[in-house]
Design a protein around this motif. Structure first.
Motif, short mmCIF file in Angstrom:
data_model
loop_
_atom_site.label_atom_id
_atom_site.label_comp_id
_atom_site.label_asym_id
_atom_site.label_seq_id
_atom_site.Cartn_x
_atom_site.Cartn_y
_atom_site.Cartn_z
N ASP A 1 0.83 -1.20 0.00
CA ASP A 1 0.00 0.00 0.00
C ASP A 1 0.87 1.25 0.00
O ASP A 1 0.59 2.21 -0.73
CB ASP A 1 -0.94 0.01 1.21
N PHE A 2 1.91 1.25 0.79
CA PHE A 2 2.82 2.40 0.87
C PHE A 2 3.46 2.68 -0.50
O PHE A 2 3.51 3.82 -0.95
CB PHE A 2 3.89 2.16 1.94
N VAL A 3 3.92 1.62 -1.15
CA VAL A 3 4.53 1.77 -2.47
C VAL A 3 3.50 2.29 -3.47
O VAL A 3 3.80 3.19 -4.27
CB VAL A 3 5.16 0.44 -2.95
N GLU A 4 2.28 1.75 -3.43
CA GLU A 4 1.22 2.23 -4.33
C GLU A 4 0.94 3.71 -4.10
O GLU A 4 0.76 4.47 -5.07
CB GLU A 4 -0.06 1.42 -4.13
N ARG A 5 0.91 4.12 -2.84
CA ARG A 5 0.67 5.54 -2.52
C ARG A 5 1.81 6.42 -3.05
O ARG A 5 1.57 7.52 -3.55
CB ARG A 5 0.48 5.74 -1.03
N SER A 6 3.04 5.94 -2.92
CA SER A 6 4.18 6.73 -3.42
C SER A 6 4.11 6.85 -4.94
O SER A 6 4.40 7.92 -5.50
CB SER A 6 5.51 6.13 -2.97
N GLU A 7 3.72 5.77 -5.61
CA GLU A 7 3.58 5.81 -7.07
C GLU A 7 2.43 6.73 -7.47
O GLU A 7 2.53 7.48 -8.46
CB GLU A 7 3.38 4.40 -7.61
N GLN A 8 1.34 6.70 -6.71
CA GLN A 8 0.21 7.59 -7.00
C GLN A 8 0.61 9.05 -6.80
O GLN A 8 0.20 9.91 -7.58
CB GLN A 8 -1.01 7.24 -6.12
N LEU A 9 1.41 9.31 -5.78
CA LEU A 9 1.87 10.68 -5.55
C LEU A 9 2.69 11.17 -6.74
O LEU A 9 2.55 12.31 -7.17
CB LEU A 9 2.70 10.78 -4.27
N GLN A 10 3.52 10.30 -7.29
CA GLN A 10 4.31 10.68 -8.46
C GLN A 10 3.39 11.01 -9.64
O GLN A 10 3.63 11.99 -10.37
CB GLN A 10 5.29 9.57 -8.82
N GLN A 11 2.33 10.24 -9.82
CA GLN A 11 1.37 10.52 -10.89
C GLN A 11 0.62 11.82 -10.61
O GLN A 11 0.41 12.63 -11.52
CB GLN A 11 0.39 9.36 -11.03
N ASP A 12 0.22 12.02 -9.36
CA ASP A 12 -0.47 13.26 -8.98
C ASP A 12 0.42 14.47 -9.22
O ASP A 12 -0.05 15.52 -9.67
CB ASP A 12 -0.88 13.23 -7.50
N ALA A 13 1.70 14.33 -8.91
CA ALA A 13 2.64 15.44 -9.10
C ALA A 13 2.80 15.77 -10.58
O ALA A 13 2.90 16.95 -10.95
CB ALA A 13 3.98 15.09 -8.47
N LYS A 14 2.82 14.75 -11.42
CA LYS A 14 2.91 15.00 -12.87
C LYS A 14 1.65 15.70 -13.37
O LYS A 14 1.73 16.60 -14.21
CB LYS A 14 3.14 13.69 -13.62
N ALA A 15 0.50 15.30 -12.84
CA ALA A 15 -0.76 15.97 -13.23
C ALA A 15 -0.75 17.42 -12.76
O ALA A 15 -1.22 18.32 -13.49
CB ALA A 15 -1.95 15.22 -12.65
N LEU A 16 -0.22 17.67 -11.57
CA LEU A 16 -0.12 19.03 -11.06
C LEU A 16 0.83 19.85 -11.92
O LEU A 16 0.55 21.01 -12.25
CB LEU A 16 0.35 19.01 -9.60
N GLN A 17 1.92 19.25 -12.31
CA GLN A 17 2.89 19.90 -13.18
C GLN A 17 2.24 20.29 -14.52
O GLN A 17 2.42 21.41 -15.01
CB GLN A 17 4.05 18.94 -13.39
N GLN A 18 1.46 19.38 -15.08
CA GLN A 18 0.78 19.66 -16.35
C GLN A 18 -0.28 20.75 -16.18
O GLN A 18 -0.42 21.63 -17.04
CB GLN A 18 0.15 18.39 -16.90
N ALA A 19 -1.02 20.70 -15.08
CA ALA A 19 -2.02 21.74 -14.83
C ALA A 19 -1.36 23.10 -14.68
O ALA A 19 -1.85 24.10 -15.21
CB ALA A 19 -2.83 21.39 -13.57
N ALA A 20 -0.24 23.13 -13.96
CA ALA A 20 0.48 24.40 -13.77
C ALA A 20 0.94 24.95 -15.11
O ALA A 20 0.82 26.16 -15.37
CB ALA A 20 1.67 24.19 -12.84
N ALA A 21 1.44 24.09 -15.98
CA ALA A 21 1.90 24.53 -17.29
C ALA A 21 0.75 25.08 -18.13
O ALA A 21 0.95 25.97 -18.97
CB ALA A 21 2.59 23.37 -18.02
N SER A 22 -0.47 24.57 -17.90
CA SER A 22 -1.63 25.04 -18.67
C SER A 22 -2.05 26.45 -18.27
O SER A 22 -2.67 27.15 -19.06
CB SER A 22 -2.81 24.08 -18.49
N GLY A 23 -1.77 26.81 -17.02
CA GLY A 23 -2.18 28.12 -16.52
C GLY A 23 -3.63 28.20 -16.10
O GLY A 23 -4.09 29.23 -15.61
N ASP A 24 -4.38 27.14 -16.28
CA ASP A 24 -5.81 27.09 -15.91
C ASP A 24 -5.92 26.92 -14.40
O ASP A 24 -5.66 25.84 -13.86
CB ASP A 24 -6.47 25.92 -16.64
N GLN A 25 -6.32 27.99 -13.70
CA GLN A 25 -6.34 27.96 -12.24
C GLN A 25 -7.33 26.94 -11.68
O GLN A 25 -7.11 26.39 -10.61
CB GLN A 25 -6.57 29.35 -11.66
#
Length: 156
Positions: free
Chosen positions: A109-133
């Protein structure tokens, strides 16, 4: 003021790349205390970046798309770094740490959560690049829920 954030962001990026290269080159630490220190420092830098983004999302500080994007990029780069520090023999949970034994009792579960965090961070990075608040807020909140869920279960 923006130049200070740019310099700090560049420094964090360099540190992240250096630390991740070191982690890839050696998957073991000299001792368990070094593994704990490694993961704590990586998580602390992640938290520092996330806190600034959170302050912008909440409106506590003025939203600056450039700074937010830099922090999101750094956060995304850092999310792959701390996990090796949890697997070192003797660092489970280790000395001077808030990590709970539940991490190793529920390792998958811990490993899955760490992997999900990495995916969430990439999504946040993409959202930030879009500029859409709106997209930025949604992506930030998703990552924040992941962080909180993991902390609630695995951090003292």
């Amino acid at each position: 003021m923006k130049s200070i954030f740019k310099v700090a962001g560049s420094f964090v990026s360099i540190v992240a790349l250096t630390v991740s290269a070191s982690a890839i080159a050696q998957h073991a630490f000299n001792d368990a205390d070094k593994a704990v220190e490694y993961r704590q420092k990586a998580l602390s830098i992640m938290q520092n970046n996330f806190a600034v983004m959170g302050d912008m999302v909440k409106g506590d500080i003025e939203f600056d798309g450039t700074i937010f994007t830099e922090r999101a990029n750094d956060f995304a780069a850092l999310t792959s770094i701390p996990w090796v520090g949890f697997s070192q023999e003797g660092a489970m949970p280790g000395n001077n740490t808030d990590a709970l034994p539940a991490i190793w009792d529920n390792w998958e579960d811990f490993v899955e959560r760490s992997e999900q965090l990495q995916q969430d961070a990439k999504a946040l990075q993409q959202a930030a690049a879009s500029g859409d608040q709106g997209a930025i807020r949604n992506a930030f909140m998703t990552a924040a829920r992941n962080c909180k869920g993991c902390h609630d279960q695995y951090k003292d």
